[in-house]
Write a protein that holds these residues in place. Sequence first.
Motif, PDB file in Angstrom:
ATOM      1  N   LEU A  96      15.731  12.837   3.301  1.00 17.47           N
ATOM      2  CA  LEU A  96      15.042  12.402   2.059  1.00 17.47           C
ATOM      3  C   LEU A  96      13.851  13.617   1.939  1.00 17.47           C
ATOM      4  O   LEU A  96      12.769  13.136   1.948  1.00 17.47           O
ATOM      5  CB  LEU A  96      14.477  11.115   2.011  1.00 17.47           C
ATOM      6  CG  LEU A  96      15.555  10.043   2.080  1.00 17.47           C
ATOM      7  CD1 LEU A  96      14.818   8.617   2.183  1.00 17.47           C
ATOM      8  CD2 LEU A  96      16.388   9.912   0.629  1.00 17.47           C
ATOM      9  N   HIS A  97      14.027  14.762   2.370  1.00 18.84           N
ATOM     10  CA  HIS A  97      12.937  15.731   2.612  1.00 18.84           C
ATOM     11  C   HIS A  97      12.567  16.677   1.393  1.00 18.84           C
ATOM     12  O   HIS A  97      11.329  17.412   1.464  1.00 18.84           O
ATOM     13  CB  HIS A  97      13.025  16.349   3.575  1.00 18.84           C
ATOM     14  CG  HIS A  97      14.548  17.269   3.406  1.00 18.84           C
ATOM     15  ND1 HIS A  97      15.750  16.718   3.307  1.00 18.84           N
ATOM     16  CD2 HIS A  97      14.588  18.736   3.301  1.00 18.84           C
ATOM     17  CE1 HIS A  97      16.431  17.674   3.406  1.00 18.84           C
ATOM     18  NE2 HIS A  97      15.894  19.015   3.212  1.00 18.84           N
ATOM     19  N   LEU A  98      13.398  16.682   0.577  1.00 16.49           N
ATOM     20  CA  LEU A  98      13.458  17.551  -0.558  1.00 16.49           C
ATOM     21  C   LEU A  98      12.233  17.342  -1.511  1.00 16.49           C
ATOM     22  O   LEU A  98      11.641  18.287  -2.260  1.00 16.49           O
ATOM     23  CB  LEU A  98      14.599  17.621  -1.471  1.00 16.49           C
ATOM     24  CG  LEU A  98      15.784  17.988  -0.941  1.00 16.49           C
ATOM     25  CD1 LEU A  98      16.950  17.928  -1.843  1.00 16.49           C
ATOM     26  CD2 LEU A  98      15.591  19.407  -0.324  1.00 16.49           C
ATOM     27  N   TRP A  99      11.341  16.250  -1.589  1.00 17.27           N
ATOM     28  CA  TRP A  99      10.407  15.725  -2.491  1.00 17.27           C
ATOM     29  C   TRP A  99       9.093  16.589  -2.197  1.00 17.27           C
ATOM     30  O   TRP A  99       8.464  17.108  -3.071  1.00 17.27           O
ATOM     31  CB  TRP A  99       9.978  14.277  -2.492  1.00 17.27           C
ATOM     32  CG  TRP A  99       9.556  13.854  -1.545  1.00 17.27           C
ATOM     33  CD1 TRP A  99       9.949  13.290   0.007  1.00 17.27           C
ATOM     34  CD2 TRP A  99       8.162  13.678  -0.914  1.00 17.27           C
ATOM     35  NE1 TRP A  99       9.195  12.836   0.789  1.00 17.27           N
ATOM     36  CE2 TRP A  99       8.105  13.303   0.352  1.00 17.27           C
ATOM     37  CE3 TRP A  99       7.176  14.076  -1.576  1.00 17.27           C
ATOM     38  CZ2 TRP A  99       6.724  13.033   0.934  1.00 17.27           C
ATOM     39  CZ3 TRP A  99       5.913  14.049  -0.851  1.00 17.27           C
ATOM     40  CH2 TRP A  99       5.519  13.325   0.184  1.00 17.27           C
ATOM     41  N   ILE A 144      10.874   7.552   6.619  1.00 21.49           N
ATOM     42  CA  ILE A 144      11.658   8.820   6.459  1.00 21.49           C
ATOM     43  C   ILE A 144      11.499   9.598   5.096  1.00 21.49           C
ATOM     44  O   ILE A 144      11.105  10.919   4.949  1.00 21.49           O
ATOM     45  CB  ILE A 144      13.342   8.529   6.625  1.00 21.49           C
ATOM     46  CG1 ILE A 144      13.781   8.477   8.049  1.00 21.49           C
ATOM     47  CG2 ILE A 144      13.929   9.959   5.997  1.00 21.49           C
ATOM     48  CD1 ILE A 144      15.106   7.915   8.599  1.00 21.49           C
ATOM     49  N   GLY A 145      11.341   8.856   3.917  1.00 23.27           N
ATOM     50  CA  GLY A 145      11.031   9.275   2.648  1.00 23.27           C
ATOM     51  C   GLY A 145       9.723   9.724   2.761  1.00 23.27           C
ATOM     52  O   GLY A 145       9.102  10.726   2.292  1.00 23.27           O
ATOM     53  N   LYS A 146       8.533   8.811   3.396  1.00 16.71           N
ATOM     54  CA  LYS A 146       7.365   9.222   3.416  1.00 16.71           C
ATOM     55  C   LYS A 146       6.730  10.683   3.862  1.00 16.71           C
ATOM     56  O   LYS A 146       6.042  11.220   3.633  1.00 16.71           O
ATOM     57  CB  LYS A 146       6.395   8.103   3.718  1.00 16.71           C
ATOM     58  CG  LYS A 146       6.492   6.752   3.000  1.00 16.71           C
ATOM     59  CD  LYS A 146       5.638   7.056   1.714  1.00 16.71           C
ATOM     60  CE  LYS A 146       5.261   5.705   0.899  1.00 16.71           C
ATOM     61  NZ  LYS A 146       7.007   5.317   0.302  1.00 16.71           N
ATOM     62  N   LEU A 148       0.805  -1.114  -0.188  1.00 11.03           N
ATOM     63  CA  LEU A 148       0.200  -0.097  -0.059  1.00 11.03           C
ATOM     64  C   LEU A 148       0.754   1.273  -0.086  1.00 11.03           C
ATOM     65  O   LEU A 148       0.318   2.193  -0.420  1.00 11.03           O
ATOM     66  CB  LEU A 148      -1.095  -0.075   1.285  1.00 11.03           C
ATOM     67  CG  LEU A 148      -2.097  -1.134   1.305  1.00 11.03           C
ATOM     68  CD1 LEU A 148      -2.776  -1.021   2.592  1.00 11.03           C
ATOM     69  CD2 LEU A 148      -2.898  -0.989   0.100  1.00 11.03           C
ATOM     70  N   LEU A 149       2.096   1.312   0.622  1.00 15.50           N
ATOM     71  CA  LEU A 149       2.969   2.420   0.528  1.00 15.50           C
ATOM     72  C   LEU A 149       3.319   2.444  -0.865  1.00 15.50           C
ATOM     73  O   LEU A 149       3.673   3.692  -1.463  1.00 15.50           O
ATOM     74  CB  LEU A 149       4.021   2.066   1.497  1.00 15.50           C
ATOM     75  CG  LEU A 149       3.918   2.268   3.153  1.00 15.50           C
ATOM     76  CD1 LEU A 149       5.193   1.934   3.859  1.00 15.50           C
ATOM     77  CD2 LEU A 149       3.482   3.879   3.367  1.00 15.50           C
ATOM     78  N   SER A 169      -1.290  16.578   5.233  1.00 19.41           N
ATOM     79  CA  SER A 169      -2.280  16.272   6.457  1.00 19.41           C
ATOM     80  C   SER A 169      -2.304  15.055   6.747  1.00 19.41           C
ATOM     81  O   SER A 169      -1.760  14.375   7.815  1.00 19.41           O
ATOM     82  CB  SER A 169      -3.724  16.921   6.274  1.00 19.41           C
ATOM     83  OG  SER A 169      -4.115  16.042   5.240  1.00 19.41           O
ATOM     84  N   VAL A 170      -2.501  14.110   5.722  1.00 20.34           N
ATOM     85  CA  VAL A 170      -2.838  12.711   6.125  1.00 20.34           C
ATOM     86  C   VAL A 170      -1.911  11.486   5.372  1.00 20.34           C
ATOM     87  O   VAL A 170      -1.444  10.675   5.956  1.00 20.34           O
ATOM     88  CB  VAL A 170      -4.214  12.149   5.970  1.00 20.34           C
ATOM     89  CG1 VAL A 170      -5.140  12.787   7.027  1.00 20.34           C
ATOM     90  CG2 VAL A 170      -4.829  12.445   4.500  1.00 20.34           C
ATOM     91  N   VAL A 171      -1.165  12.004   4.140  1.00 20.85           N
ATOM     92  CA  VAL A 171      -0.436  11.206   3.473  1.00 20.85           C
ATOM     93  C   VAL A 171       0.936  11.213   4.069  1.00 20.85           C
ATOM     94  O   VAL A 171       1.375   9.972   4.622  1.00 20.85           O
ATOM     95  CB  VAL A 171      -0.251  11.764   2.089  1.00 20.85           C
ATOM     96  CG1 VAL A 171       0.972  10.833   1.357  1.00 20.85           C
ATOM     97  CG2 VAL A 171      -1.460  11.754   1.279  1.00 20.85           C
TER      98      VAL A 171
END
Length: 612
Positions: free
Chosen positions: A240-243, A232-234, A148-149, A260-262
């Motif tokens: 992994l924050h630039l996205w 960390i990516g999600k 699901l991720l 908010s929820v993703v």
Amino acid sequence: MAEYFLATSGWIPFYGLIGALLALPWSTRIIRRTGPRPAAYINILMSAIALLHGSIALTIAWDREPYFMVWHWLQTADIDLSLTLTMSSVTLGALSLIGALSFLAQLYALGYMEKDWALARFFAMMGFFEAAMSGIVLSDSLLLTYGLLEMLTLSTYLLVGFWYAQPLVVTAARDAFLTKRVGDILLLMGLIALGTTAGTLEFDKLYEWADTAELSPWFAALLGLALIAGPIGKCAQFPLHLWLDEAMEGPNPASILRNSVVVGCGAYVLIKLQPILALSPITDAALVIVGTVTALGASLVAIAQIDIKRALSHNTSAYLGLVFIAVGTQWTGFALMMLFAHAIAKALLFMSIGSVILTTNSQDMTELGGLGGRMPLTSSSFIIGSAGLVGLLPLGGFWALRLGEDDFWYYEPWLVGVLLLVNALSAVNFVRVYRLVFAGEPRPKTRRAPEVFWPMAVPMVSLIIITLLCPFILDRLSLIPTWQYLHKATVILIVLSGIIGLAIGFKIPLERSLARSIVKPIKFTQDLLAYDFYIDRLYRVTVVFAVEKSAQFTSWFDRFIVDGIVNLVGVATLFGGEGLKYSSGGQSQLYVLTILVGVGLLVALMGWFAYY
């Protein structure tokens, strides 16, 4: 009848998926005569049904034992890969929150995307988005959660790249997808290692295994670090924050859910993994370090942004950093309350700035101003959403921060300072955005800006009410202590940090003509924060450079070495064949002699290699 709603609540994620599938005839333009709006109505209806079903199931499951739904996907030898769903008050509460925000975001999108030619395609993606999030909160299997991720990553790629005719949008979608893939691949490695070691991937059985597991320190550390890489990516955490910043190129209704929820779904998975992560102190320390660096760094970066969406997206990373700190210190109650309060308030904030972007066709805050009197509902939404986050008594953000302060007060006192600093910096950022966008004199793009109409106004009013009722919801859940059990020092510090942040936000100069100082130290600091500490350039000269050079070397090796050897064999065969055809005389004795000589030479060569 009531039990039926609980027993079938595992099918709630399929409502969003059904809406996405039913929208395909319009999104693929098989049906044209009616226009794309029926696809939007279908998905809004399916979200409303999912919300209603989830709410009824929540009332039934309250104060009950969890209800499980199990599908045995693969059973062979001693391997049992099952797909399990858990219906409990926590999972169904999270499901109801996702359903409510998805319904409001889609209703908001009906007004925001009204004139977009690809409206049906957008709502199909939103249904897919909702299905993935709903499945994640119900999943009790790490295998199902991982799948699901991956759906969530694909949904992010499609929604960020929605306006694919713009080159910048295509680049942003690609970068967001690839950045998340880094974390997902490491998570897959951790999943395989965990399944091999524990013999199961169901969370309940993993918790039992973790109670008695005896792992070497290095294996436990590597396993934990691999498992936290996905969240960390999600959750857009360092590095992994630039996205999340680049994902703001997508439509704003998708940004409402994404911020908010993703991102909360990634943190929710992290919370469920906490008993396994606790096997390694190194993993817990890594969570605290990553969360602290992101919380403080993103709070500072947000203050230097002039794009209104990016100013709030960096703030999202900061608040998710606090959740990582909570999980690293094993205070998951604080993490859950922070996710709840943040999701509601941040959705309201993004609805507010989406209204500004739609009416002014601008995201640059230096081009905005004076919208407070022209857009009173939008302005009120921004104020209440900000108040719901910065710890103003008695809204939800205050009670979440209070719980964190109480948790850290005696065990990790230095983290109390981190929470207070993030709260103050967030207040500075929100006041700065309000002054640039809603206060001051009208600008050319804001002089005739109207208030939004009902499809966008109704969701904002609904979220205003929910934000204001958040303390009553928390009290109903018995999450607010009585006055005699309230730690007075933490209350004073939280309120004081918010007031200091508000005062600084009102006092700092915001002259647009002097937005970039000519004083070198100040200019350097502004650029450092505005460009996110130059992380992207650091990646360019390290990771990107290494990958590019390795790809060039691999290409050269393949072209000249591998292809050269193959071509040499081919040329030798060609010339050998051409040469031998002239020696063919039809005499069998000559053929037998040639074979014997060839075999003899081959045997002699093999014997020589064996001897040496």
